[in-house]
Scaffold this motif. Structure first.
Motif, PDB file in Angstrom:
ATOM      1  N   GLY A 183      10.341  -3.531 -16.384  1.00 55.31           N
ATOM      2  CA  GLY A 183       8.990  -3.442 -16.961  1.00 55.31           C
ATOM      3  C   GLY A 183       7.919  -3.810 -15.964  1.00 55.31           C
ATOM      4  N   ARG A 184       8.185  -4.827 -15.155  1.00 60.71           N
ATOM      5  CA  ARG A 184       7.222  -5.244 -14.124  1.00 60.71           C
ATOM      6  C   ARG A 184       6.972  -4.111 -13.128  1.00 60.71           C
ATOM      7  NH1 ARG A 184       9.070 -10.678 -11.599  1.00 60.71           N
ATOM      8  NH2 ARG A 184      10.709  -9.293 -10.870  1.00 60.71           N
ATOM      9  N   ALA A 185       8.028  -3.300 -12.883  1.00 62.69           N
ATOM     10  CA  ALA A 185       7.875  -2.156 -11.986  1.00 62.69           C
ATOM     11  C   ALA A 185       7.136  -1.000 -12.672  1.00 62.69           C
ATOM     12  CB  ALA A 185       9.247  -1.691 -11.500  1.00 62.69           C
ATOM     13  N   VAL A 236       7.310   5.935  -6.430  1.00 64.52           N
ATOM     14  CA  VAL A 236       8.751   5.854  -6.195  1.00 64.52           C
ATOM     15  C   VAL A 236       9.288   4.520  -6.706  1.00 64.52           C
ATOM     16  CG1 VAL A 236      10.582   5.930  -4.452  1.00 64.52           C
ATOM     17  CG2 VAL A 236       8.490   7.258  -4.094  1.00 64.52           C
ATOM     18  N   PHE A 237      10.419   4.572  -7.433  1.00 62.42           N
ATOM     19  CA  PHE A 237      11.143   3.368  -7.835  1.00 62.42           C
ATOM     20  C   PHE A 237      12.305   3.159  -6.874  1.00 62.42           C
ATOM     21  CE2 PHE A 237       8.978   4.053 -11.808  1.00 62.42           C
ATOM     22  CZ  PHE A 237       8.876   2.802 -12.378  1.00 62.42           C
ATOM     23  N   LEU A 238      12.421   1.970  -6.339  1.00 59.22           N
ATOM     24  CA  LEU A 238      13.543   1.598  -5.484  1.00 59.22           C
ATOM     25  C   LEU A 238      14.350   0.528  -6.211  1.00 59.22           C
ATOM     26  CD1 LEU A 238      11.598   1.218  -2.096  1.00 59.22           C
ATOM     27  CD2 LEU A 238      12.722   3.267  -2.995  1.00 59.22           C
ATOM     28  N   MET A 239      15.656   0.750  -6.362  1.00 59.60           N
ATOM     29  CA  MET A 239      16.497  -0.184  -7.110  1.00 59.60           C
ATOM     30  C   MET A 239      17.694  -0.577  -6.265  1.00 59.60           C
ATOM     31  SD  MET A 239      16.419   1.353 -10.961  1.00 59.60           S
ATOM     32  CE  MET A 239      14.857   1.587 -11.806  1.00 59.60           C
ATOM     33  N   ASP A 240      17.824  -1.876  -5.990  1.00 59.67           N
ATOM     34  CA  ASP A 240      18.898  -2.374  -5.132  1.00 59.67           C
ATOM     35  C   ASP A 240      19.952  -3.094  -5.982  1.00 59.67           C
ATOM     36  OD1 ASP A 240      20.474  -3.133  -3.048  1.00 59.67           O
ATOM     37  OD2 ASP A 240      19.025  -4.463  -2.113  1.00 59.67           O
ATOM     38  N   GLU A 241      21.014  -2.384  -6.351  1.00 56.29           N
ATOM     39  CA  GLU A 241      22.122  -2.911  -7.152  1.00 56.29           C
ATOM     40  C   GLU A 241      21.627  -3.722  -8.356  1.00 56.29           C
ATOM     41  OE1 GLU A 241      25.734  -3.872  -5.416  1.00 56.29           O
ATOM     42  OE2 GLU A 241      25.156  -3.391  -3.372  1.00 56.29           O
ATOM     43  N   TYR A 285      18.287   4.721  -5.829  1.00 57.03           N
ATOM     44  CA  TYR A 285      19.128   3.678  -6.433  1.00 57.03           C
ATOM     45  C   TYR A 285      20.284   3.356  -5.495  1.00 57.03           C
ATOM     46  CZ  TYR A 285      21.756   1.501 -10.341  1.00 57.03           C
ATOM     47  OH  TYR A 285      22.433   0.642 -11.170  1.00 57.03           O
ATOM     48  N   VAL A 286      20.473   2.083  -5.196  1.00 60.71           N
ATOM     49  CA  VAL A 286      21.558   1.639  -4.305  1.00 60.71           C
ATOM     50  C   VAL A 286      22.650   0.968  -5.122  1.00 60.71           C
ATOM     51  CG1 VAL A 286      22.132  -0.205  -2.670  1.00 60.71           C
ATOM     52  CG2 VAL A 286      20.313   1.398  -2.130  1.00 60.71           C
ATOM     53  N   THR A 287      23.898   1.332  -4.850  1.00 64.83           N
ATOM     54  CA  THR A 287      25.026   0.676  -5.501  1.00 64.83           C
ATOM     55  C   THR A 287      26.269   0.783  -4.619  1.00 64.83           C
ATOM     56  OG1 THR A 287      26.397   0.609  -7.510  1.00 64.83           O
ATOM     57  CG2 THR A 287      25.699   2.774  -6.758  1.00 64.83           C
ATOM     58  N   HIS A 288      27.233  -0.137  -4.829  1.00 67.50           N
ATOM     59  CA  HIS A 288      28.540   0.014  -4.203  1.00 67.50           C
ATOM     60  C   HIS A 288      29.544   0.526  -5.224  1.00 67.50           C
ATOM     61  CE1 HIS A 288      28.747  -3.972  -6.102  1.00 67.50           C
ATOM     62  NE2 HIS A 288      30.033  -3.697  -6.271  1.00 67.50           N
ATOM     63  N   ASP A 337       0.813  -1.223   0.000  1.00 70.03           N
ATOM     64  CA  ASP A 337       0.000   0.000   0.000  1.00 70.03           C
ATOM     65  C   ASP A 337       0.846   1.273   0.000  1.00 70.03           C
ATOM     66  OD1 ASP A 337      -2.369  -1.513   0.109  1.00 70.03           O
ATOM     67  OD2 ASP A 337      -2.207  -1.706   2.290  1.00 70.03           O
ATOM     68  N   ARG A 338       2.172   1.157  -0.191  1.00 65.18           N
ATOM     69  CA  ARG A 338       3.038   2.342  -0.162  1.00 65.18           C
ATOM     70  C   ARG A 338       3.224   2.985  -1.535  1.00 65.18           C
ATOM     71  NH1 ARG A 338       7.750   1.793   4.472  1.00 65.18           N
ATOM     72  NH2 ARG A 338       6.414   0.851   6.063  1.00 65.18           N
ATOM     73  N   ASP A 339       2.680   2.353  -2.568  1.00 69.35           N
ATOM     74  CA  ASP A 339       2.771   2.875  -3.943  1.00 69.35           C
ATOM     75  C   ASP A 339       4.229   3.030  -4.375  1.00 69.35           C
ATOM     76  OD1 ASP A 339       1.850   3.616  -6.381  1.00 69.35           O
ATOM     77  OD2 ASP A 339       1.179   5.618  -5.810  1.00 69.35           O
ATOM     78  N   ILE A 340       4.996   1.979  -4.155  1.00 70.20           N
ATOM     79  CA  ILE A 340       6.398   1.955  -4.589  1.00 70.20           C
ATOM     80  C   ILE A 340       6.617   0.700  -5.435  1.00 70.20           C
ATOM     81  CG2 ILE A 340       7.306   3.300  -2.651  1.00 70.20           C
ATOM     82  CD1 ILE A 340       7.875  -0.399  -2.573  1.00 70.20           C
ATOM     83  N   ALA A 341       7.688   0.715  -6.219  1.00 71.18           N
ATOM     84  CA  ALA A 341       8.079  -0.482  -6.974  1.00 71.18           C
ATOM     85  C   ALA A 341       9.527  -0.775  -6.653  1.00 71.18           C
ATOM     86  CB  ALA A 341       7.894  -0.258  -8.462  1.00 71.18           C
ATOM     87  N   PHE A 342       9.837  -2.043  -6.421  1.00 67.00           N
ATOM     88  CA  PHE A 342      11.176  -2.460  -5.992  1.00 67.00           C
ATOM     89  C   PHE A 342      11.804  -3.320  -7.091  1.00 67.00           C
ATOM     90  CE2 PHE A 342      13.391  -2.778  -1.721  1.00 67.00           C
ATOM     91  CZ  PHE A 342      14.605  -3.227  -2.239  1.00 67.00           C
ATOM     92  N   VAL A 343      12.978  -2.927  -7.566  1.00 74.09           N
ATOM     93  CA  VAL A 343      13.730  -3.737  -8.525  1.00 74.09           C
ATOM     94  C   VAL A 343      14.937  -4.313  -7.789  1.00 74.09           C
ATOM     95  CG1 VAL A 343      14.990  -3.779 -10.705  1.00 74.09           C
ATOM     96  CG2 VAL A 343      12.990  -2.279 -10.447  1.00 74.09           C
ATOM     97  N   PHE A 344      14.979  -5.645  -7.694  1.00 73.93           N
ATOM     98  CA  PHE A 344      15.996  -6.309  -6.878  1.00 73.93           C
ATOM     99  C   PHE A 344      17.268  -6.588  -7.669  1.00 73.93           C
ATOM    100  CE2 PHE A 344      11.973  -7.288  -4.876  1.00 73.93           C
ATOM    101  CZ  PHE A 344      12.237  -7.141  -3.524  1.00 73.93           C
ATOM    102  N   GLN A 345      18.310  -6.957  -6.926  1.00 72.42           N
ATOM    103  CA  GLN A 345      19.596  -7.320  -7.523  1.00 72.42           C
ATOM    104  C   GLN A 345      19.432  -8.547  -8.423  1.00 72.42           C
ATOM    105  OE1 GLN A 345      22.658  -7.893  -4.616  1.00 72.42           O
ATOM    106  NE2 GLN A 345      24.190  -8.504  -6.091  1.00 72.42           N
ATOM    107  N   SER A 346      18.724  -9.553  -7.929  1.00 75.20           N
ATOM    108  CA  SER A 346      18.384 -10.706  -8.764  1.00 75.20           C
ATOM    109  C   SER A 346      17.121 -10.351  -9.540  1.00 75.20           C
ATOM    110  CB  SER A 346      18.133 -11.936  -7.899  1.00 75.20           C
ATOM    111  OG  SER A 346      17.059 -11.693  -7.015  1.00 75.20           O
TER     112      SER A 346
END
Length: 345
Positions: free
Chosen positions: A145-147, A154-159, A189-192, A74-83
């Motif tokens: 695309g799924r996001a 908000v788009f959240l992207m983890d590496e 966007y998260v990255t090392h 219910d937070r209206d965000i999309a998460f794109v994972f490392q895998s």
């Protein structure tokens, strides 16, 4: 409004503090990058914004709405994972549409949104393929695309690019930036990878041990680092740090002495010099023995020691490497840091 605000946010696992009382304001439609070494807390921050991790203390707001107790869906965000996390038995079309089907969206709307996302991501000709028939870059685009079809705030992207080879990473960096410009929404966007951070972010958040070290535009992070951690983390090879002393208005390291206009009022300091600023025609000259060097086509990177400090210099490809070479530094290229706390002087 798709701004994100963190106020005095803490995260503890038992007695271990992972995120230490951070404040951060992410603007509407901004592309912000969280960067730091493994274990610094950047992915934990992302997961707390998503609602996948509970916060120990503080507040998180999306827009002007406090979301501490709101479930992830219910937070209206999309998460794109490392895998990529794609369903192997489903086609690209079915993978992109899956979240909408779970929300009981009607078929016509689903088909329209899937086609729009496929066009944006150049996936139209692959819609009927299974994930195993796609390259790594194509699979990552399916995950994007799924996001996209959810049209989140908000788009959240983890590496998301860490599983790709170097050439594909460069290509996908450009594609994600174009995607941000098209969608005009907030990206976190998260990255090392500091190259990703410098090339993609409107602003960069540099983290170390759960504490924000600096938040600024990429060029400011690079040119005006707040401390030795930021200076050493951003840039490749990393900034050279040389231990020096101040005596009688002279700065000294090894057998080199020089004056600066603003001599710091302390006995011990750290000099910071970028490898590309180690030149052959500066006003502070020194000789050093070469440890090893690398030829990278357009430049040579030479490694050497100054006292107990390991240093490097970027030199022209035709520079003749001998056992001992002379290098120099321009005064205006020197950064000064406090040797006790690492802060910029």
């Amino acid at each position: 409004m798709s701004s994100v605000t963190l106020k005095n946010v803490c995260k503890k696992y038992d007695s271990k503090v992972v995120i230490d009382n951070i404040d951060l304001e992410i603007k509407d439609k901004e592309f912000i990058v969280l960067v730091g070494a493994s274990g610094c807390g950047k992915s934990t921050i992302l997961r707390m914004i998503a609602g996948l991790e509970e916060i120990t203390d503080g507040e998180i707001l999306i827009g002007d709405k406090k979301v501490n107790d709101i479930p992830p869906k219910d937070r209206d965000i999309a998460f794109v994972f490392q895998s990529y996390a794609l369903y192997p038995h489903m086609t690209v079309r079915e993978n992109i549409a899956f979240g909408l089907k779970m929300r009981k969206v009607d078929k016509a709307t689903i088909e329209k949104k899937v086609q729009e996302a496929a066009e944006i991501l150049n996936l139209t000709e692959y819609l009927d393929r299974k994930p195993k028939q796609l390259s790594g870059g194509q699979r990552q685009r399916v995950a994007l695309g799924r996001a996209i079809v959810r049209n989140p705030k908000v788009f959240l992207m983890d590496e998301p690019l860490s599983n790709l080879d170097a050439k594909l990473r460069v290509q996908m960096r450009a594609e994600i930036k174009k995607l941000h410009e098209k969608l005009q929404t907030t990206f976190i966007y998260v990255t090392h990878d500091q190259t990703e951070a410098l090339t993609m972010g409107d602003r960069i958040v540099v983290l170390d041990k759960g504490i924000i070290q600096q938040v600024d535009a990429p060029e400011e992070i690079y040119n005006n680092p707040a401390n030795t951690f930021v200076a050493g983390f951003v840039g490749s090879p990393q900034m050279n740090f040389i231990n020096a002393t101040v005596e009688n208005d002279l700065i000294e390291f090894e057998d080199v002495q020089f004056r600066l206009d603003n001599i710091p009022d302390c006995k011990n300091i750290i000099l910071g010099i970028r490898p590309e600023k180690m030149v052959c025609d500066g006003d502070i000259k020194f000789r050093t023995k070469v440890d090893i060097y690398e030829l990278l086509g357009s430049e040579k990177i030479v490694y050497f020691n100054i006292g107990n400090s390991k240093c490097s210099a970027k030199l022209p490809p035709d520079y003749e490497i001998k056992e001992e070479i002379e290098l120099s530094i321009r005064k205006e290229d020197i950064y000064l840091f406090n040797s006790e706390n690492g802060k910029r002087i």
